[in-house]
Scaffold this motif. Structure first.
Motif, PDB file in Angstrom:
ATOM      1  N   GLU A 277       4.660   7.690  -9.782  1.00 48.10           N
ATOM      2  CA  GLU A 277       5.832   6.882  -9.458  1.00 48.10           C
ATOM      3  C   GLU A 277       5.486   5.676  -8.584  1.00 48.10           C
ATOM      4  O   GLU A 277       6.352   4.854  -8.291  1.00 48.10           O
ATOM      5  N   LEU A 278       4.217   5.579  -8.167  1.00 53.56           N
ATOM      6  CA  LEU A 278       3.794   4.517  -7.255  1.00 53.56           C
ATOM      7  C   LEU A 278       2.762   3.593  -7.899  1.00 53.56           C
ATOM      8  O   LEU A 278       1.983   2.943  -7.207  1.00 53.56           O
ATOM      9  N   VAL A 279       2.756   3.536  -9.230  1.00 51.85           N
ATOM     10  CA  VAL A 279       1.732   2.756  -9.928  1.00 51.85           C
ATOM     11  C   VAL A 279       1.892   1.254  -9.700  1.00 51.85           C
ATOM     12  O   VAL A 279       0.931   0.491  -9.860  1.00 51.85           O
ATOM     13  N   GLN A 280       3.081   0.813  -9.304  1.00 51.35           N
ATOM     14  CA  GLN A 280       3.279  -0.616  -9.092  1.00 51.35           C
ATOM     15  C   GLN A 280       2.688  -1.097  -7.770  1.00 51.35           C
ATOM     16  O   GLN A 280       2.590  -2.306  -7.535  1.00 51.35           O
ATOM     17  N   ALA A 281       2.276  -0.172  -6.903  1.00 51.89           N
ATOM     18  CA  ALA A 281       1.659  -0.570  -5.635  1.00 51.89           C
ATOM     19  C   ALA A 281       0.273  -1.170  -5.880  1.00 51.89           C
ATOM     20  O   ALA A 281      -0.395  -0.845  -6.871  1.00 51.89           O
TER      21      ALA A 281
ATOM     22  N   VAL B 157      -2.332  -0.712  -3.915  1.00 61.70           N
ATOM     23  CA  VAL B 157      -3.251   0.376  -3.594  1.00 61.70           C
ATOM     24  C   VAL B 157      -2.416   1.609  -3.299  1.00 61.70           C
ATOM     25  O   VAL B 157      -1.391   1.516  -2.623  1.00 61.70           O
ATOM     26  N   ALA B 158      -2.828   2.765  -3.793  1.00 62.78           N
ATOM     27  CA  ALA B 158      -2.166   4.032  -3.498  1.00 62.78           C
ATOM     28  C   ALA B 158      -3.190   4.987  -2.899  1.00 62.78           C
ATOM     29  O   ALA B 158      -4.269   5.180  -3.466  1.00 62.78           O
ATOM     30  N   VAL B 159      -2.866   5.570  -1.756  1.00 66.81           N
ATOM     31  CA  VAL B 159      -3.783   6.474  -1.068  1.00 66.81           C
ATOM     32  C   VAL B 159      -3.044   7.754  -0.720  1.00 66.81           C
ATOM     33  O   VAL B 159      -1.817   7.762  -0.554  1.00 66.81           O
ATOM     34  N   ALA B 160      -3.804   8.843  -0.610  1.00 67.53           N
ATOM     35  CA  ALA B 160      -3.210  10.123  -0.230  1.00 67.53           C
ATOM     36  C   ALA B 160      -3.108  10.274   1.280  1.00 67.53           C
ATOM     37  O   ALA B 160      -2.315  11.078   1.771  1.00 67.53           O
ATOM     38  N   SER B 161      -3.918   9.503   2.018  1.00 71.25           N
ATOM     39  CA  SER B 161      -3.921   9.609   3.475  1.00 71.25           C
ATOM     40  C   SER B 161      -4.423   8.306   4.069  1.00 71.25           C
ATOM     41  O   SER B 161      -5.140   7.535   3.420  1.00 71.25           O
ATOM     42  N   PHE B 162      -4.067   8.052   5.316  1.00 72.62           N
ATOM     43  CA  PHE B 162      -4.569   6.877   6.028  1.00 72.62           C
ATOM     44  C   PHE B 162      -6.074   6.961   6.264  1.00 72.62           C
ATOM     45  O   PHE B 162      -6.718   5.939   6.522  1.00 72.62           O
ATOM     46  N   ASN B 163      -6.621   8.165   6.189  1.00 70.90           N
ATOM     47  CA  ASN B 163      -8.063   8.327   6.389  1.00 70.90           C
ATOM     48  C   ASN B 163      -8.883   7.644   5.296  1.00 70.90           C
ATOM     49  O   ASN B 163     -10.084   7.428   5.466  1.00 70.90           O
TER      50      ASN B 163
ATOM     51  N   ARG C  15     -10.103  -7.086   0.610  1.00 69.24           N
ATOM     52  CA  ARG C  15     -10.211  -7.017  -0.852  1.00 69.24           C
ATOM     53  C   ARG C  15      -8.861  -7.219  -1.521  1.00 69.24           C
ATOM     54  O   ARG C  15      -8.784  -7.736  -2.636  1.00 69.24           O
ATOM     55  N   LEU C  16      -7.778  -6.767  -0.858  1.00 67.55           N
ATOM     56  CA  LEU C  16      -6.454  -6.980  -1.426  1.00 67.55           C
ATOM     57  C   LEU C  16      -6.199  -8.453  -1.689  1.00 67.55           C
ATOM     58  O   LEU C  16      -5.714  -8.842  -2.755  1.00 67.55           O
ATOM     59  N   PHE C  17      -6.551  -9.297  -0.716  1.00 69.77           N
ATOM     60  CA  PHE C  17      -6.282 -10.727  -0.843  1.00 69.77           C
ATOM     61  C   PHE C  17      -7.410 -11.451  -1.565  1.00 69.77           C
ATOM     62  O   PHE C  17      -7.189 -12.496  -2.164  1.00 69.77           O
ATOM     63  N   ALA C  18      -8.635 -10.908  -1.519  1.00 66.24           N
ATOM     64  CA  ALA C  18      -9.739 -11.544  -2.220  1.00 66.24           C
ATOM     65  C   ALA C  18      -9.564 -11.445  -3.724  1.00 66.24           C
ATOM     66  O   ALA C  18      -9.909 -12.365  -4.471  1.00 66.24           O
ATOM     67  N   ASN C  19      -8.985 -10.327  -4.198  1.00 67.66           N
ATOM     68  CA  ASN C  19      -8.794 -10.137  -5.636  1.00 67.66           C
ATOM     69  C   ASN C  19      -7.512 -10.757  -6.143  1.00 67.66           C
ATOM     70  O   ASN C  19      -7.259 -10.784  -7.337  1.00 67.66           O
TER      71      ASN C  19
ATOM     72  N   VAL D 219       0.871  -1.175   0.000  1.00 69.62           N
ATOM     73  CA  VAL D 219       0.000   0.000   0.000  1.00 69.62           C
ATOM     74  C   VAL D 219       0.908   1.224   0.000  1.00 69.62           C
ATOM     75  O   VAL D 219       1.739   1.387   0.905  1.00 69.62           O
ATOM     76  N   ALA D 220       0.773   2.083  -1.005  1.00 71.49           N
ATOM     77  CA  ALA D 220       1.645   3.242  -1.149  1.00 71.49           C
ATOM     78  C   ALA D 220       0.961   4.477  -0.592  1.00 71.49           C
ATOM     79  O   ALA D 220      -0.240   4.690  -0.795  1.00 71.49           O
ATOM     80  N   LEU D 221       1.744   5.286   0.107  1.00 71.38           N
ATOM     81  CA  LEU D 221       1.266   6.557   0.647  1.00 71.38           C
ATOM     82  C   LEU D 221       1.814   7.678  -0.227  1.00 71.38           C
ATOM     83  O   LEU D 221       3.024   7.888  -0.298  1.00 71.38           O
ATOM     84  N   ILE D 222       0.930   8.364  -0.918  1.00 67.66           N
ATOM     85  CA  ILE D 222       1.335   9.433  -1.833  1.00 67.66           C
ATOM     86  C   ILE D 222       1.774  10.646  -1.005  1.00 67.66           C
ATOM     87  O   ILE D 222       1.105  11.029  -0.044  1.00 67.66           O
TER      88      ILE D 222
END
Length: 296
Positions: A244-248, A250-256, A265-269, A234-237
């Motif tokens: 530069e984080l497209v290989q992650a 999931v990429a999020v701007a905040s933990f919120n 869902r990460l493991f289900a998919n 999980v990448a934190l922007i």
């Protein structure tokens, strides 16, 4: 200090690290851990009732738990003021001071030193300045404490990895009110040689196989190391832009933006695309022969 060193990514081509047992050295790599760290019968029953506890979460210290970019830049500026040097106002120089090794910056980027003796003296002073700035750090990344609260309530174990020494890291976590959330800590004393080795060590301490772990990173190198260890990322922007984080995964701007259901869902998919491409081929049964009975 390893704070101002550029670590290797690690775990390429299945490489691991060595540990020692009474019967001799033991080579530990990603495949070995995924194969040996299987859940036992009671754990499978528990994880069936509480599936979230089967995951292990690994947080990188730099710019994920705390904003260390400002600490590093302040240390370089303080060193420049003490030595009577100037730092060019250039984005490339700033990026090198944040992500490159101190040797490279002192010799190639800033050109402050020529001898090894001066280089070692400046690196030691740089580490002292950084540790002094670290002692005043008491605010975590925005939204992190609320996210850790949710994980703590769900019973999901967490680990933190850093190149700091254990005493400084634990003191800083205590000051920020985050110490109770981390069941495992990987620091300089663990002697890991690369980023991936730190992640594998954290998985062992959490008693979770690497393929069941999720790494929270802000650096593309850390994301690559996580994938080399068969972990989700999980990448934190922020420190790096989103492109530069497209290989992650999931990429999020905040933990919120995160919730517990995101982990499921990460493991289900995982593997859904693979299953679409590798569908089982059903062999066709040859048509039956029509038999005729000749009558006289």
């Amino acid at each position: 200090s390893n704070v101002f060193m550029e670590e290797a990514i690690g775990a390429e081509y299945g490489e691991g690290f060595e540990t020692f047992r009474p019967e001799g050295p033991l080579k530990v790599d990603v495949d070995f851990l995924n194969d040996r760290m299987q859940e036992n019968f009671l754990q499978r029953i528990r994880y069936a009732m509480k599936p979230d506890e089967a995951f292990g979460l690994i947080f990188s210290w730099d710019n994920v738990v705390a904003d260390t970019r400002s600490l590093k830049l302040d240390a370089w500026k303080q060193l420049a003021a003490e030595e009577g040097k100037s730092i060019p106002e250039d984005c490339g120089v700033k990026r090198s001071m944040l992500y490159a090794g101190a040797d490279h910056v002192l010799h190639k980027v800033l050109c402050w030193v020529e001898s090894t003796k001066d280089s070692e003296r400046l690196k030691l002073r740089l580490s002292q300045l950084y540790n002094g700035n670290l002692s005043r750090l008491n605010i975590p990344i925005e939204g992190l404490k609320e996210w850790l609260d949710a994980l703590y309530t769900a019973g999901i174990p967490c680990a933190i990895v850093s190149c700091l020494d254990r005493i400084n890291l634990l003191r800083t976590l205590q000051r920020m009110g985050l110490k109770k959330y981390f069941q495992a800590v990987v620091t300089e004393e663990d002697g890991m040689e690369s980023i991936a080795h730190r992640f594998l060590s954290a998985a062992v301490k959490l008693d979770r196989k690497p393929s069941k772990c999720v790494v929270f990173e802000d650096d593309p190198r850390g994301i690559t190391a996580a994938h080399n260890c068969t972990m989700m990322a999980v990448a934190l922007i922020g420190a790096h832009p989103a492109y530069e984080l497209v290989q992650a995964d999931v990429a999020v701007a905040s933990f919120n933006e995160l919730s517990i259901i995101n982990l499921r869902r990460l493991f289900a998919n995982k593997g859904s695309t693979f299953m679409d491409l590798e569908k089982q081929r059903i062999e066709k049964i040859p048509p039956g022969r029509n038999l005729t009975i000749d009558t006289i």
